[in-house]
Design an enzyme around this catalytic site. Structure first.
Site, PDB file in Angstrom:
ATOM      1  CG  HIS A 207      44.015  34.799  40.642  1.00  0.00           C
ATOM      2  ND1 HIS A 207      44.160  36.211  40.962  1.00  0.00           N
ATOM      3  CD2 HIS A 207      43.717  35.011  39.366  1.00  0.00           C
ATOM      4  CE1 HIS A 207      44.199  36.953  39.780  1.00  0.00           C
ATOM      5  NE2 HIS A 207      43.690  36.222  38.580  1.00  0.00           N
TER       6      HIS A 207
HETATM    7  C1  UD1 Z   1      41.423  33.921  34.403  1.00  0.00           C
HETATM    8  C2  UD1 Z   1      42.538  34.494  33.679  1.00  0.00           C
HETATM    9  C3  UD1 Z   1      43.412  35.535  34.424  1.00  0.00           C
HETATM   10  C4  UD1 Z   1      42.512  36.354  35.322  1.00  0.00           C
HETATM   11  C5  UD1 Z   1      41.345  35.472  36.180  1.00  0.00           C
HETATM   12  C6  UD1 Z   1      40.529  36.458  36.749  1.00  0.00           C
HETATM   13  C7  UD1 Z   1      43.234  33.303  31.497  1.00  0.00           C
HETATM   14  C8  UD1 Z   1      44.080  32.775  30.820  1.00  0.00           C
HETATM   15  N1  UD1 Z   1      43.416  33.496  32.633  1.00  0.00           N
HETATM   16  O1  UD1 Z   1      42.264  33.078  35.131  1.00  0.00           O
HETATM   17  O2  UD1 Z   1      44.071  36.330  33.657  1.00  0.00           O
HETATM   18  O3  UD1 Z   1      43.133  37.007  35.976  1.00  0.00           O
HETATM   19  O4  UD1 Z   1      40.658  34.660  35.057  1.00  0.00           O
HETATM   20  O5  UD1 Z   1      39.849  35.747  37.747  1.00  0.00           O
HETATM   21  O6  UD1 Z   1      42.294  33.745  31.051  1.00  0.00           O
HETATM   22  N2  UD1 Z   1      37.124  27.714  38.042  1.00  0.00           N
HETATM   23  C9  UD1 Z   1      36.172  27.376  38.781  1.00  0.00           C
HETATM   24  N3  UD1 Z   1      35.114  28.034  38.473  1.00  0.00           N
HETATM   25  C10 UD1 Z   1      34.789  29.220  37.688  1.00  0.00           C
HETATM   26  C11 UD1 Z   1      36.004  29.228  36.713  1.00  0.00           C
HETATM   27  C12 UD1 Z   1      37.351  28.643  37.061  1.00  0.00           C
HETATM   28  O7  UD1 Z   1      36.157  26.527  39.902  1.00  0.00           O
HETATM   29  O8  UD1 Z   1      33.862  29.637  37.322  1.00  0.00           O
HETATM   30  C13 UD1 Z   1      38.544  26.736  38.286  1.00  0.00           C
HETATM   31  C14 UD1 Z   1      38.754  25.736  37.513  1.00  0.00           C
HETATM   32  O9  UD1 Z   1      39.171  24.838  38.341  1.00  0.00           O
HETATM   33  C15 UD1 Z   1      39.610  26.030  36.463  1.00  0.00           C
HETATM   34  C16 UD1 Z   1      40.665  27.148  37.328  1.00  0.00           C
HETATM   35  O10 UD1 Z   1      39.491  27.857  38.126  1.00  0.00           O
HETATM   36  O11 UD1 Z   1      40.251  25.109  35.849  1.00  0.00           O
HETATM   37  C17 UD1 Z   1      41.126  28.104  36.258  1.00  0.00           C
HETATM   38  O12 UD1 Z   1      40.258  28.990  35.560  1.00  0.00           O
HETATM   39  P1  UD1 Z   1      40.549  29.640  34.272  1.00  0.00           P
HETATM   40  O13 UD1 Z   1      39.377  30.153  33.520  1.00  0.00           O
HETATM   41  O14 UD1 Z   1      41.423  28.628  33.278  1.00  0.00           O
HETATM   42  O15 UD1 Z   1      41.518  30.752  34.543  1.00  0.00           O
HETATM   43  P2  UD1 Z   1      41.539  31.724  35.922  1.00  0.00           P
HETATM   44  O16 UD1 Z   1      42.604  31.060  36.834  1.00  0.00           O
HETATM   45  O17 UD1 Z   1      40.251  31.876  36.506  1.00  0.00           O
HETATM   46  N1  UDP Z   2      37.256  40.977  43.251  1.00  0.00           N
HETATM   47  C1  UDP Z   2      36.004  40.600  43.863  1.00  0.00           C
HETATM   48  N2  UDP Z   2      35.897  39.755  44.799  1.00  0.00           N
HETATM   49  C2  UDP Z   2      37.042  38.818  45.443  1.00  0.00           C
HETATM   50  C3  UDP Z   2      38.204  39.188  44.578  1.00  0.00           C
HETATM   51  C4  UDP Z   2      38.222  40.184  43.815  1.00  0.00           C
HETATM   52  O1  UDP Z   2      35.043  41.142  43.559  1.00  0.00           O
HETATM   53  O2  UDP Z   2      36.976  38.080  46.204  1.00  0.00           O
HETATM   54  C5  UDP Z   2      37.425  41.877  42.198  1.00  0.00           C
HETATM   55  C6  UDP Z   2      38.420  43.052  42.460  1.00  0.00           C
HETATM   56  O3  UDP Z   2      37.556  44.131  43.114  1.00  0.00           O
HETATM   57  C7  UDP Z   2      38.684  43.387  41.249  1.00  0.00           C
HETATM   58  C8  UDP Z   2      38.871  41.832  40.261  1.00  0.00           C
HETATM   59  O4  UDP Z   2      37.938  41.284  41.222  1.00  0.00           O
HETATM   60  O5  UDP Z   2      38.041  44.384  40.761  1.00  0.00           O
HETATM   61  C9  UDP Z   2      39.803  41.488  40.179  1.00  0.00           C
HETATM   62  O6  UDP Z   2      39.647  40.269  39.471  1.00  0.00           O
HETATM   63  P1  UDP Z   2      40.978  39.107  39.738  1.00  0.00           P
HETATM   64  O7  UDP Z   2      41.828  39.280  40.709  1.00  0.00           O
HETATM   65  O8  UDP Z   2      40.110  37.685  39.558  1.00  0.00           O
HETATM   66  O9  UDP Z   2      41.392  39.098  38.003  1.00  0.00           O
HETATM   67  P2  UDP Z   2      42.756  40.101  37.486  1.00  0.00           P
HETATM   68  O10 UDP Z   2      42.293  41.459  37.629  1.00  0.00           O
HETATM   69  O11 UDP Z   2      43.887  39.592  37.995  1.00  0.00           O
HETATM   70  O12 UDP Z   2      42.523  39.674  36.233  1.00  0.00           O
END
Ligand code: UD1
Ligand code: UDP
Length: 366
Positions: A207
């Site tokens: 992701h």
């Molecule tokens: C964010 C964090 C990343 C983390 C991840 C955990 C930053 C810069 N990035 O990335 O470090 O690993 O969260 O999962 O803070 N979207 C949805 N539903 C939601 C949220 C987001 O559909 O509830 C979609 C939207 O299209 C949005 C995109 O995901 O534009 C990205 O969301 P964003 O919060 O900017 O960053 P993540 O990729 O979730």
């Molecule tokens: N996770 C979850 N369901 C999923 C994918 C991930 O519960 O379908 C949990 C996973 O166990 C871990 C956390 O989400 O604890 C990791 O989050 P993510 O990969 O979104 O973010 P990152 O750790 O890279 O910031």
């Protein structure tokens, strides 16, 4: 001593990794307030974790949502400042490296409220990643730095942060895994639901912006994982983050047959999938840690990691995004003996964090 803690959080990993600290506050009868920035808002990334981890609903949801870095962080900053004025806690705790952390840290640092950064001192040394900026800033404006390992503590010391501000606590992800892995075994039916009972499979997550926002790189990762799975004759299960799902759509990518995309899973289901997978391929920070804790070999589709401990103990290897490297490293990790030591602590990180804030707590996780 801290008499009131505010948790500023906004995304899936922050909810999961702060849940044990929130429970430790309840156990110690320490008043706390949860402030949710609203960075994650889809049920599958947000409310499902509050329910399953038995957390109260956030007292405040700032509803910031998605947006460019500046817009998202800026709106959070404004709303967090207003909210902290209202709550007036002694301490704010933030966890990790997201934009919610950056905003929570900067907003707090301009007040007389103490700031604690949980999971301090991690570095990928790659400033192209937005998360790296977020971590570095949060660390340098915090009063309390909760480093998960001695290695992260050393990094903070190298950057000139005084020893008195740093406590090595272990990572709260261990607390979360220890609390929930048995529950997952008892309660989750994900293996039978997905038809995976007794079958070899690979669990995949991808992701990160640097992987999925780059069409060529995303295609290359999918090609590599598909080829690796064909060589082993196994299926790949990929609970897909909405950012990645959107990119598949934007780029018109057809996911190869061997990779089954499914909706993101709730925590117990995901833990069960992790524990039962033959191997995990990921670009997630939390998933690298959990694989290591659960004794499942991990291949990380990145060029660097801020979790070098996982590599040093032999639990994880980096493979970047090149299909040949993915195939080769999956092959090398497949039969690895998973007798490594978990480098992230004993599951009492949350209690240590509260002790540092002067709160007396009982040790021992459920
Ligand atoms: C964010 C964090 C990343 C983390 C991840 C955990 C930053 C810069 N990035 O990335 O470090 O690993 O969260 O999962 O803070 N979207 C949805 N539903 C939601 C949220 C987001 O559909 O509830 C979609 C939207 O299209 C949005 C995109 O995901 O534009 C990205 O969301 P964003 O919060 O900017 O960053 P993540 O990729 O979730
Ligand atoms: N996770 C979850 N369901 C999923 C994918 C991930 O519960 O379908 C949990 C996973 O166990 C871990 C956390 O989400 O604890 C990791 O989050 P993510 O990969 O979104 O973010 P990152 O750790 O890279 O910031």
């Amino acid at each position: 001593m801290s008499e009131h803690v505010a948790f500023v959080l906004g995304t899936r990993p922050e909810i999961i990794k702060l849940a044990p600290v929130i429970h430790a506050c309840s156990d110690a009868m320490l008043p706390y307030t949860i402030v949710h920035t609203g960075q994650h808002y889809s049920e599958s990334l947000d409310s499902v974790f509050f329910e399953q981890l038995d957390l109260p609903d956030p007292a405040y949801n700032l509803g910031v949502g998605s947006g460019s870095h500046g817009k998202q962080t800026g709106e959070m900053l404004i709303r967090i400042e207003e909210t902290l004025e209202e709550i007036d806690p002694d301490t704010v705790l933030v966890q990790g490296d997201t934009n919610s952390v950056l905003a929570g840290a900067i907003a707090t640092s301009k007040t007389d409220i103490d700031l604690g950064h949980v999971e301090a001192g991690l570095r990928s040394f790659d400033r192209r990643m937005p998360e790296e900026t977020n971590r570095v800033v949060a660390d340098h404006v915090s009063e309390h730095l909760f480093a998960p390992t001695a290695q992260s503590e050393r990094q903070l010391r190298r950057e000139g942060i005084e020893a008195e501000r740093i406590t090595v606590t272990g990572n709260t992800v261990v607390d979360a895994v220890y609390r929930n892995r048995e529950l997952a075994r008892e309660k989750s039916t994900v293996l039978s639901t997905l038809g995976l009972d007794g079958r070899a499979f690979v669990l995949m997550t991808a992701h990160r912006a640097e992987n999925v926002d780059d069409e060529a790189r995303f295609r290359s990762i999918l090609r590599g994982v598909d080829r690796a799975a064909r060589e082993r004759d196994v299926e790949v299960v990929y609970p897909i983050h909405p950012r990645a799902a959107k990119r598949l759509d934007d780029f018109g990518i057809d996911v190869p047959d061997r990779i089954r995309t499914i909706e993101p899973r709730e925590y117990l289901d995901f833990l069960r999938l992790e524990a039962e997978a033959d191997l995990i391929v990921t670009d997630s920070g939390g998933v690298q840690e959990e694989a290591c804790i659960l004794g499942v070999p991990c291949v990380t589709m990145r060029d660097n990691t801020e979790r070098p401990e996982t590599i040093e103990v032999g639990a994880n290897r980096l493979c970047g995004a090149d299909p040949e490297a993915i195939v080769r490293i999956v092959d090398e990790m497949w039969d690895v003996t998973s007798d490594w030591e978990n480098p992230f602590g004993d599951g009492d990180a949350s209690e240590r964090i509260l002790e540092t804030l002067g709160v007396s707590v009982e040790r021992g996780v459920a």
